[in-house]
Design a protein around this motif. Structure first.
Motif, PDB file in Angstrom:
ATOM      1  N   GLY A 305       0.818  -1.196   0.000  1.00 45.35           N
ATOM      2  CA  GLY A 305       0.000   0.000   0.000  1.00 45.35           C
ATOM      3  C   GLY A 305       0.856   1.252   0.000  1.00 45.35           C
ATOM      4  O   GLY A 305       2.061   1.209   0.225  1.00 45.35           O
ATOM      5  N   SER A 330      -4.606   0.924  -0.292  1.00 48.62           N
ATOM      6  CA  SER A 330      -4.247  -0.030   0.759  1.00 48.62           C
ATOM      7  C   SER A 330      -3.615  -1.267   0.135  1.00 48.62           C
ATOM      8  O   SER A 330      -3.878  -1.590  -1.029  1.00 48.62           O
ATOM      9  N   PHE A 332      -2.889  -5.007  -1.118  1.00 48.61           N
ATOM     10  CA  PHE A 332      -3.832  -6.013  -1.615  1.00 48.61           C
ATOM     11  C   PHE A 332      -3.057  -7.102  -2.345  1.00 48.61           C
ATOM     12  O   PHE A 332      -1.859  -6.985  -2.600  1.00 48.61           O
ATOM     13  N   ILE A 334      -3.098  -9.424  -5.899  1.00 48.99           N
ATOM     14  CA  ILE A 334      -3.675  -9.425  -7.245  1.00 48.99           C
ATOM     15  C   ILE A 334      -3.206 -10.668  -7.982  1.00 48.99           C
ATOM     16  O   ILE A 334      -2.113 -11.188  -7.729  1.00 48.99           O
ATOM     17  N   PRO A 407     -10.136  -5.806  -9.512  1.00 49.40           N
ATOM     18  CA  PRO A 407      -9.363  -4.674  -8.992  1.00 49.40           C
ATOM     19  C   PRO A 407     -10.037  -3.354  -9.333  1.00 49.40           C
ATOM     20  O   PRO A 407     -10.743  -3.251 -10.340  1.00 49.40           O
ATOM     21  N   GLU A 411      -6.102   0.390  -8.020  1.00 47.94           N
ATOM     22  CA  GLU A 411      -5.300  -0.793  -7.693  1.00 47.94           C
ATOM     23  C   GLU A 411      -4.591  -1.332  -8.929  1.00 47.94           C
ATOM     24  O   GLU A 411      -3.402  -1.676  -8.882  1.00 47.94           O
ATOM     25  N   ASN A 542      -8.189   5.084  -1.640  1.00 48.31           N
ATOM     26  CA  ASN A 542      -8.904   3.925  -2.203  1.00 48.31           C
ATOM     27  C   ASN A 542     -10.132   4.313  -3.034  1.00 48.31           C
ATOM     28  O   ASN A 542     -11.256   3.891  -2.735  1.00 48.31           O
ATOM     29  N   LYS A 544     -12.976   4.197  -5.721  1.00 42.55           N
ATOM     30  CA  LYS A 544     -13.651   3.041  -6.331  1.00 42.55           C
ATOM     31  C   LYS A 544     -14.473   3.430  -7.546  1.00 42.55           C
ATOM     32  O   LYS A 544     -15.297   2.658  -8.018  1.00 42.55           O
ATOM     33  N   VAL A 597      -8.534  -9.920  -7.655  1.00 42.77           N
ATOM     34  CA  VAL A 597      -7.905  -9.264  -6.496  1.00 42.77           C
ATOM     35  C   VAL A 597      -8.489  -9.859  -5.232  1.00 42.77           C
ATOM     36  O   VAL A 597      -9.669 -10.245  -5.200  1.00 42.77           O
ATOM     37  N   ARG A 598      -7.646  -9.949  -4.218  1.00 42.94           N
ATOM     38  CA  ARG A 598      -8.115 -10.367  -2.899  1.00 42.94           C
ATOM     39  C   ARG A 598      -7.771  -9.288  -1.895  1.00 42.94           C
ATOM     40  O   ARG A 598      -6.656  -8.787  -1.839  1.00 42.94           O
ATOM     41  N   ASP A 599      -8.770  -8.913  -1.089  1.00 44.37           N
ATOM     42  CA  ASP A 599      -8.516  -7.990   0.013  1.00 44.37           C
ATOM     43  C   ASP A 599      -7.670  -8.693   1.063  1.00 44.37           C
ATOM     44  O   ASP A 599      -7.727  -9.910   1.214  1.00 44.37           O
ATOM     45  N   LEU A 600      -6.924  -7.912   1.802  1.00 45.72           N
ATOM     46  CA  LEU A 600      -6.134  -8.458   2.902  1.00 45.72           C
ATOM     47  C   LEU A 600      -6.875  -8.253   4.213  1.00 45.72           C
ATOM     48  O   LEU A 600      -7.331  -7.151   4.513  1.00 45.72           O
TER      49      LEU A 600
END
Length: 637
Positions: A305, A330, A332, A334, A407, A411, A542, A544, A597-600
């Motif tokens: 991030g 933030s 993340f 990918i 994403p 991102e 962030n 969107k 993408v996966r959030d953490l």
């Protein structure tokens, strides 16, 4: 002994509270608040009469007392013989001073001058020191605290606008908006054209707004470097972004004197300030925030991030990639590769076997088929090629089915651009000679194959060897117009030539964050709706994309791209017709795919079975993520 101590404490408290505060004990500043009549005495005669006033003269025989007549404003002096006086006590001025101090108010709309804060705090401190046991001393302490807090904000360079404390540039922009709102209210009055006072006030607001505009450039130039030097990057970013968004908005929409001032501003100065922030930010070791919870993953790549510059420098206000602006993303994870046909087939099999549509977006067409157009073309349908010819709803549904997501634009661009501000995922070098699957690069690669291993002319077939026949020249190598394997940086023909020592290829470049094919191959859907002016108003942290829109954005160019700009990290693609909305060119050739993408730290987005397993086994987050990675990798094999 304990009883005597308690009794002594009570007597001492009584003695302290019984002290009457005299006007003469006050500082000159406090005496100003208590009128001369504040040096009052109370005289009670033997006959029971009570007088309150100021002693103007006293000798051995009498006291001259100046007092106000009951219910009136006229003062008169009367002599009172000392022989008639039973008691003469000074009157306590503490209540008078308390009432005066309680009249001190903070403005709800703007800050007070620094001198007023300091003089008020000094008076509060004096009262607290001299009358510490006053029954309502708590109110004075609260008032002092509020004055001190605002003085502290002022000392930090903050500005108060409409009861809100904010940074200087942000505050000035708010002032501009406030003046504009007030002007609009006046203009909507029925008597605006005829009421001279209203028009005068309106003219005053115009001048205040103009002054606010003129103060902004100098303010941002002086404030931002100070914030940078003290490491206040977040505040520095907010100042620059506030100024930039104000400039972008007003340079196009404002009319009249304010607009003429704004249009004279050099937008390049904003870019310089942004670069100043980012340079210091990187030197300070920032921009790599977060930790990688699953470093061994073969399918997902960790992107740290931090702030980065998003958009294109040098573009004009009519371009969708204008302006270059600072964004915070933030950390993340990918997808290292674009989603393959093999992976997508498992999704289609699940949908067709179960009829499950729980993963569909709420706005998705009912009973939507998710079959990709690319599967109608054998040269685009191999297992390891990226799935292409899918629309945004297909990509969304697949991601949700996998417990992942698309994403955002920010991102995607941070992952492709890195902290190096790369024009392309490999750097600033034009993609003609790079390992990018787009028209010009394929042509260069084919020509290089022929240069290193020239194709042979076909041998003559049959006939007399003594008769020379004119043979056509050998055909040049042509790399097919198709996607490459997601996990390969070169087409299979080039890989075979290299393996057979027919070709040496030394053009390898370092992948941006270790991610494959972020330029060329398949274009990639991202989460955001498309709005050409979104960068003018997007949040710093962030973003969107707009809350609603007609089309979604795709990024990265594709194997059908013909110009280098289509592969740039900042280029924003969007469907221009129904075919492109379905992931195909206008002529029907599929070209849009996606990656995940996966959030953490957000376990709620993962597979239900793994969520339950995590809860029952009490596994740590790292273990949980590792299991998910392993499951996804097994699904891909």
């Amino acid at each position: 002994m304990k009883h005597y101590s308690v009794l002594f404490g009570i007597l001492l408290f009584t003695a302290v509270t019984s002290h009457a505060l005299q006007r003469s004990e006050l500082s000159p500043a406090a005496q100003v608040l208590v009128p001369e009549g504040g040096g009052l005495v109370t005289i009670i005669t033997h006959g029971g009469k009570k007088y309150e006033g100021v002693v103007t003269m006293e000798d051995s025989m009498k006291v001259m007392l100046k007092f106000k007549k009951p219910g009136g404003t006229i003062f008169q002096s009367v002599p009172i013989m000392k022989s008639d006086i039973k008691t003469k006590e000074p009157k306590d001025v503490a209540p008078l001073l308390f009432n005066k101090l309680m009249e001190y108010k903070l403005s709800e709309e703007m800050a007070l001058p620094e001198s007023q804060y300091r003089s008020g705090i000094a008076l509060f401190d004096e009262f607290i020191e001299k009358v510490p046991d006053y029954p309502e001393i708590g109110k004075i302490r609260e008032l002092r605290q509020s004055f001190a807090a605002e003085l502290g904000n002022l000392g930090r360079g903050l500005k108060k606008v409409g009861s809100e404390w904010t940074t200087p540039v942000c505050g000035t922009v708010k002032e501009f908006d406030l003046y504009t709102s007030q002007m609009k209210e006046l203009e909507e009055r029925g008597d605006f054209a005829t009421n001279e006072k209203v028009r005068e006030f309106h003219a005053g607001l115009i001048e205040k707004r103009r002054q606010a505009v003129r103060s902004l450039p100098g303010m941002v130039r002086s404030t931002v470097p100070q914030l940078i030097s003290s490491g206040q990057y977040e505040t520095a970013v907010n100042e620059v972004v506030s100024f930039m968004q104000f400039w972008c908005d007003q340079v196009v929409r404002a009319e009249g004197p304010a607009a003429s001032v704004i249009k004279q501003m050099d937008f390049g100065q904003i870019i310089q300030l942004e670069r100043m922030i980012m340079s210091s930010y990187v030197k300070a070791g920032k921009g790599n925030e977060g930790t990688n919870p699953s470093p061994s993953s073969r399918t997902m790549v960790f992107v740290p991030g931090g702030y980065f510059l998003m958009g294109k420098e040098g573009s004009d206000s009519a371009s969708p990639d204008f302006p270059l602006h600072i964004v915070y993303v933030s950390p993340f994870m990918i997808g290292k590769y674009e989603v393959t046909n093999k992976e997508y087939r498992k999704f289609i099999a699940h949908v067709k076997t179960t009829g499950d549509s729980s993963m569909d977006h709420p706005d998705s067409p009912l009973m939507k088929k998710h079959d990709p157009e690319g599967w109608k073309h054998p040269h685009l349908s191999r297992d390891d090629q990226p799935v292409v010819g899918v629309d945004w709803f297909d990509a969304y549904a697949y991601c949700k089915w996998k417990g992942l997501r698309l994403p955002t634009e920010a991102e995607w661009e941070k992952a492709a651009r890195t902290m190096d501000e790369r024009k392309y995922p490999w750097g600033d070098k034009a993609p003609k000679e790079m390992e990018a699957n787009y028209a010009r690069s394929r042509s260069f690669m084919a020509a290089e194959m022929d240069r290193q291993h020239p194709p042979k002319a076909p041998e003559p077939q049959g006939g007399c060897a003594c008769v020379k026949k004119e043979m056509p020249p050998p055909s040049p190598t042509v790399l097919p117009e198709e996607t490459w394997n997601c996990n390969k940086q070169l087409p299979q023909q080039a890989i075979d030539a290299i393996n057979n020592d027919f070709m040496i290829w030394d053009k390898k470049y370092k992948l941006a964050n270790g991610i494959m094919h972020m330029a060329g191959n398949a274009a990639e859907w991202v989460y955001d709706f498309y709005d050409p002016g979104y960068y003018w108003k997007s949040p710093v942290e962030n973003p969107k994309g707009p809350a609603k829109g007609t089309y979604h954005v795709f990024r990265g160019g594709s194997y059908l791209s013909t110009t280098p700009d289509e592969l740039a990290t900042y280029l924003r693609g969007f469907p221009k017709n129904a075919k492109e909305k379905a992931g195909c060119m206008a002529d029907g050739r599929p070209f849009i795919g996606f990656r995940v993408v996966r959030d953490l730290g957000v376990s709620g987005a993962f597979h239900e079975e793994l969520r339950e397993k995590k809860a029952s086994d009490g596994k740590s987050f790292d273990q949980f993520v590792h299991e998910l990675d392993k499951k996804n990798e097994e699904d891909s094999e």
